[in-house]
Design a protein around this motif. Structure first.
Motif, PDB file in Angstrom:
ATOM      1  N   LEU A  54      17.457   7.906  -4.704  1.00  0.00           N
ATOM      2  CA  LEU A  54      18.339   6.797  -4.914  1.00  0.00           C
ATOM      3  C   LEU A  54      17.689   5.499  -4.697  1.00  0.00           C
ATOM      4  N   LEU A  55      16.908   5.300  -3.604  1.00  0.00           N
ATOM      5  CA  LEU A  55      16.103   3.876  -3.376  1.00  0.00           C
ATOM      6  C   LEU A  55      14.901   4.018  -4.214  1.00  0.00           C
ATOM      7  N   GLY A  56      14.361   5.068  -4.423  1.00  0.00           N
ATOM      8  CA  GLY A  56      13.169   4.997  -5.220  1.00  0.00           C
ATOM      9  C   GLY A  56      13.400   4.559  -6.794  1.00  0.00           C
ATOM     10  N   LEU A  57      14.470   4.890  -7.254  1.00  0.00           N
ATOM     11  CA  LEU A  57      14.903   4.580  -8.560  1.00  0.00           C
ATOM     12  C   LEU A  57      15.697   3.359  -8.860  1.00  0.00           C
ATOM     13  N   GLY A  58      16.742   3.373  -7.788  1.00  0.00           N
ATOM     14  CA  GLY A  58      17.699   2.415  -7.500  1.00  0.00           C
ATOM     15  C   GLY A  58      17.249   0.782  -7.436  1.00  0.00           C
ATOM     16  N   ALA A  59      16.212   0.654  -6.455  1.00  0.00           N
ATOM     17  CA  ALA A  59      15.877  -0.494  -6.192  1.00  0.00           C
ATOM     18  C   ALA A  59      14.913  -1.107  -7.116  1.00  0.00           C
ATOM     19  N   PRO A  60      14.016  -0.423  -7.934  1.00  0.00           N
ATOM     20  CA  PRO A  60      13.497  -0.942  -8.988  1.00  0.00           C
ATOM     21  C   PRO A  60      14.419  -1.203 -10.289  1.00  0.00           C
ATOM     22  N   ALA A  61      15.599  -0.451 -10.249  1.00  0.00           N
ATOM     23  CA  ALA A  61      16.205  -0.501 -11.353  1.00  0.00           C
ATOM     24  C   ALA A  61      17.268  -1.677 -11.325  1.00  0.00           C
ATOM     25  N   VAL A  62      17.433  -2.034 -10.154  1.00  0.00           N
ATOM     26  CA  VAL A  62      18.280  -3.387  -9.681  1.00  0.00           C
ATOM     27  C   VAL A  62      17.482  -4.715  -9.918  1.00  0.00           C
ATOM     28  N   MET A  63      16.173  -4.488  -9.705  1.00  0.00           N
ATOM     29  CA  MET A  63      15.233  -5.516  -9.681  1.00  0.00           C
ATOM     30  C   MET A  63      15.158  -5.714 -11.347  1.00  0.00           C
ATOM     31  N   ALA A  64      14.873  -4.786 -12.123  1.00  0.00           N
ATOM     32  CA  ALA A  64      14.702  -4.889 -13.459  1.00  0.00           C
ATOM     33  C   ALA A  64      15.890  -5.352 -14.114  1.00  0.00           C
ATOM     34  N   TRP A  65      17.033  -4.936 -13.793  1.00  0.00           N
ATOM     35  CA  TRP A  65      18.391  -5.400 -14.519  1.00  0.00           C
ATOM     36  C   TRP A  65      18.585  -6.935 -14.213  1.00  0.00           C
TER      37      TRP A  65
END
Length: 125
Positions: free
Chosen positions: A41-52
């Motif tokens: 969740l954090l490993g994929l979610g944090a960069p996804a939120v940043m990229a978005w």
């Protein structure tokens, strides 16, 4: 305004730093908490939120155009959070070097863009 070769180098460095920020957030996420679900969740979610969010307001073709000072604040916040994330994983030297380089790059890019805008404005008058 900085010379064209340095301008292109700084723009390329800015893109590389954005990618490092994504990697830093993923690295932090996969090393934070316990359990595979939290890591994913954090490993994929944090960069996804940043990229978005970067794509929405800080990218050259961002969906929402906001004032330049707010874009700069956003970029600084992303780089500070990414540096803090890496620092939290124990890579203190890398985190500090990354943070300093990212902030200097952002400052140079901002000054260069403002100089280019001023030059463009004086040429159109």
């Amino acid at each position: 305004m900085i010379p064209k070769p340095l301008h292109y180098f700084n723009e390329g460095l800015a893109f590389a730093l954005e990618l490092v920020a994504l990697g830093a957030l993923a690295w932090w996420g996969f090393h934070t908490g316990s359990g595979i679900l939290v890591h994913l969740l954090l490993g994929l979610g944090a960069p996804a939120v940043m990229a978005w969010s970067w794509g929405m307001i800080a990218a050259p073709r961002a969906k929402y155009k906001i004032a330049l000072p707010l874009v700069i604040v956003f970029k600084v916040l992303v780089f500070v959070l990414s540096s803090a994330a890496v620092y939290a994983t124990g890579s203190h030297t890398f985190a500090l070097v990354f943070g300093v380089v990212a902030l200097l790059n952002t400052a140079v890019a901002t000054a260069d863009r403002e100089a280019m805008t001023r030059q463009r404005d004086t040429q159109s008058d």
